[in-house]
Design a protein around this motif. Structure first.
Motif, PDB file in Angstrom:
ATOM      1  N   LEU A 108       0.830  -1.207   0.000  1.00 23.83           N
ATOM      2  CA  LEU A 108       0.000   0.000   0.000  1.00 23.83           C
ATOM      3  C   LEU A 108       0.865   1.257   0.000  1.00 23.83           C
ATOM      4  N   ARG A 109       1.955   1.232   0.750  1.00 21.76           N
ATOM      5  CA  ARG A 109       2.857   2.381   0.759  1.00 21.76           C
ATOM      6  C   ARG A 109       3.572   2.557  -0.571  1.00 21.76           C
ATOM      7  N   ALA A 110       3.702   1.463  -1.313  1.00 20.94           N
ATOM      8  CA  ALA A 110       4.321   1.555  -2.636  1.00 20.94           C
ATOM      9  C   ALA A 110       3.371   2.117  -3.683  1.00 20.94           C
ATOM     10  N   GLY A 111       2.115   2.365  -3.303  1.00 23.96           N
ATOM     11  CA  GLY A 111       1.172   2.986  -4.220  1.00 23.96           C
ATOM     12  C   GLY A 111       0.217   2.027  -4.895  1.00 23.96           C
ATOM     13  N   LEU A 112       0.202   0.762  -4.486  1.00 28.88           N
ATOM     14  CA  LEU A 112      -0.707  -0.205  -5.106  1.00 28.88           C
ATOM     15  C   LEU A 112      -2.116  -0.037  -4.547  1.00 28.88           C
ATOM     16  N   THR A 113      -3.089  -0.466  -5.333  1.00 24.53           N
ATOM     17  CA  THR A 113      -4.465  -0.464  -4.851  1.00 24.53           C
ATOM     18  C   THR A 113      -4.641  -1.567  -3.798  1.00 24.53           C
ATOM     19  N   ILE A 114      -5.753  -1.509  -3.090  1.00 20.58           N
ATOM     20  CA  ILE A 114      -5.957  -2.440  -1.979  1.00 20.58           C
ATOM     21  C   ILE A 114      -6.035  -3.881  -2.467  1.00 20.58           C
ATOM     22  N   MET A 168     -11.993  -5.826   9.966  1.00 19.67           N
ATOM     23  CA  MET A 168     -11.387  -4.494  10.059  1.00 19.67           C
ATOM     24  C   MET A 168     -11.020  -3.956   8.684  1.00 19.67           C
ATOM     25  N   ILE A 169     -10.490  -4.838   7.840  1.00 25.27           N
ATOM     26  CA  ILE A 169     -10.148  -4.407   6.476  1.00 25.27           C
ATOM     27  C   ILE A 169     -11.414  -4.016   5.717  1.00 25.27           C
ATOM     28  N   VAL A 170     -12.465  -4.835   5.848  1.00 23.23           N
ATOM     29  CA  VAL A 170     -13.726  -4.539   5.162  1.00 23.23           C
ATOM     30  C   VAL A 170     -14.322  -3.238   5.681  1.00 23.23           C
ATOM     31  N   SER A 171     -14.250  -3.038   7.006  1.00 19.43           N
ATOM     32  CA  SER A 171     -14.768  -1.798   7.583  1.00 19.43           C
ATOM     33  C   SER A 171     -13.992  -0.586   7.081  1.00 19.43           C
ATOM     34  N   LEU A 173     -12.425  -0.414   4.211  1.00 17.39           N
ATOM     35  CA  LEU A 173     -12.768  -0.211   2.805  1.00 17.39           C
ATOM     36  C   LEU A 173     -14.099   0.530   2.657  1.00 17.39           C
ATOM     37  N   ARG A 174     -15.072   0.171   3.475  1.00 18.80           N
ATOM     38  CA  ARG A 174     -16.394   0.770   3.357  1.00 18.80           C
ATOM     39  C   ARG A 174     -16.420   2.208   3.889  1.00 18.80           C
ATOM     40  N   SER A 175     -15.597   2.484   4.909  1.00 16.07           N
ATOM     41  CA  SER A 175     -15.594   3.832   5.480  1.00 16.07           C
ATOM     42  C   SER A 175     -14.614   4.765   4.789  1.00 16.07           C
ATOM     43  N   GLY A 176     -13.686   4.216   4.009  1.00 15.38           N
ATOM     44  CA  GLY A 176     -12.710   5.039   3.314  1.00 15.38           C
ATOM     45  C   GLY A 176     -11.616   5.587   4.213  1.00 15.38           C
ATOM     46  N   GLY A 177     -11.372   4.934   5.374  1.00 13.02           N
ATOM     47  CA  GLY A 177     -10.341   5.396   6.303  1.00 13.02           C
ATOM     48  C   GLY A 177      -8.951   4.939   5.906  1.00 13.02           C
ATOM     49  N   GLU A 178      -7.965   5.350   6.736  1.00 13.17           N
ATOM     50  CA  GLU A 178      -6.570   4.985   6.504  1.00 13.17           C
ATOM     51  C   GLU A 178      -6.346   3.539   6.939  1.00 13.17           C
ATOM     52  N   LEU A 179      -5.984   2.694   5.987  1.00 13.17           N
ATOM     53  CA  LEU A 179      -5.774   1.287   6.289  1.00 13.17           C
ATOM     54  C   LEU A 179      -4.365   1.003   6.808  1.00 13.17           C
TER      55      LEU A 179
END
Length: 328
Positions: A108-114, A168-171, A173-179
């Protein structure tokens, strides 16, 4: 045929068993697998009970009780085999989950999508976790959403830790928070939890060794000696001449010398040792992992050691002391 056999079992039990087969990664028809296990348990119990009756000449009632106990025990062992296989899969997943989360953070830090970060976080050494993530990738390729694919993965792994991490990952994704911070903290927490679990296991090893020695060697030693002593006492009492009741002033009358069957003594000792092994194995599982079912895998080895040592003790004592107690 198997459907006819399993027709007497409730739908709820069959549904739970089918779900358990999915957790254990056993790709077989639940009705067929359950029916086969029932037939196998029945035939094995009949064979062992008949064999024990032939070898030790047990009474019919003892053989019948032994058959019922063996049938129930065999079913439970086969059931817990599936449970332990499902738990083994969850342990592998939980063990590699922190590494997979850390790799996902790096991606994710390298810029890839989730979704790309998740799919590229697999390694061959991850085992079943790698297979599950690859299956998620296939479902996404076939048009399923990432959240649904992740939630479906929790239905194939029987682990609360894994389920909470995926939720937590799904939450996120749905909330648009910092993963990234969330995944980092989760990975660190799982690593610390694994270290604490290892320390706890190392601290209880002494208790496990003590229980193993008591079950595998202590109880068979005592029962081997006491069963042989009971045989000697039975021979002594039956071979001795009892005084006449008319010449002895006692408040009771001895009608005949009591007799104790040798096969009954051996059968009682075997039943008690088997019960001790089962309960002791459950205690070992509870001490080592906090779950009694984890001790099921120790039942068969402990049975072999305990019963083997019991008959060895009887053989050695009989050869050493048998000549001293000969009754004609």
């Amino acid at each position: 045929m198997y459907r006819v056999i399993t027709a007497i079992i409730s739908k709820k039990i069959k549904s739970n068993f089918a779900e358990l087969l999915v957790y254990a990664d056993i790709k077989k028809d639940p009705n067929k697998y359950l029916g086969y296990n029932l037939i196998f348990s029945l035939l094995l119990s009949i064979f062992i009970s008949v064999l024990l009756k032939i070898l030790f000449k047990f009474p019919i009632i003892i053989s019948l009780i032994g058959f019922i106990v063996l049938f129930i025990l065999t079913i439970f062992i086969l059931y817990f085999y599936v449970v332990l296989k499902a738990d083994k899969k969850s342990e592998v997943v939980d063990g590699h989950l922190p590494d997979a989360l850390q790799l996902m953070v790096s991606n994710l830090r390298a810029g890839l999508t989730i979704d790309r970060a998740l799919l590229l976080s697999t390694r061959p050494e991850f085992g079943v976790l790698k297979d599950e993530i690859n299956l998620v990738g296939k479902q996404i390729t076939m048009g399923d959403s990432l959240t649904n694919a992740l939630l479906n993965m929790t239905k194939r792994v029987r682990s609360k830790t894994f389920e909470k991490s995926i939720l937590m990952i799904v939450s996120g994704l749905r909330s648009g928070g910092e993963l990234v911070p969330l995944l980092e903290e989760t990975a660190d927490h799982l690593v610390q939890k694994r270290i604490v679990d290892k320390k706890i296991r190392s601290s209880v090893n002494l208790y496990v060794i003590f229980i193993f020695i008591a079950i595998g060697f202590g109880a068979p030693l005592l029962f081997g000696l006491s069963s042989y002593l009971m045989e000697i006492l039975s021979q002594t009492i039956s071979g001795a001449e009892l005084p006449k009741t008319s010449s002895v002033n006692v408040p009771f009358t001895i009608l005949s010398a009591p007799t104790i069957d040798k096969n009954f003594i051996i059968g009682f000792s075997i039943i008690f040792l088997v019960t001790t092994v089962i309960l002791g194995s459950l205690v070992i599982g509870l001490v080592t992992s906090g779950k009694e079912k984890k001790g099921i895998k120790y039942i068969i080895p402990l049975l072999i050691v305990s019963l083997g040592f019991f008959f060895i003790i009887r053989f050695v004592v009989n050869n050493l002391l048998g000549g001293l107690f000969t009754f004609r």
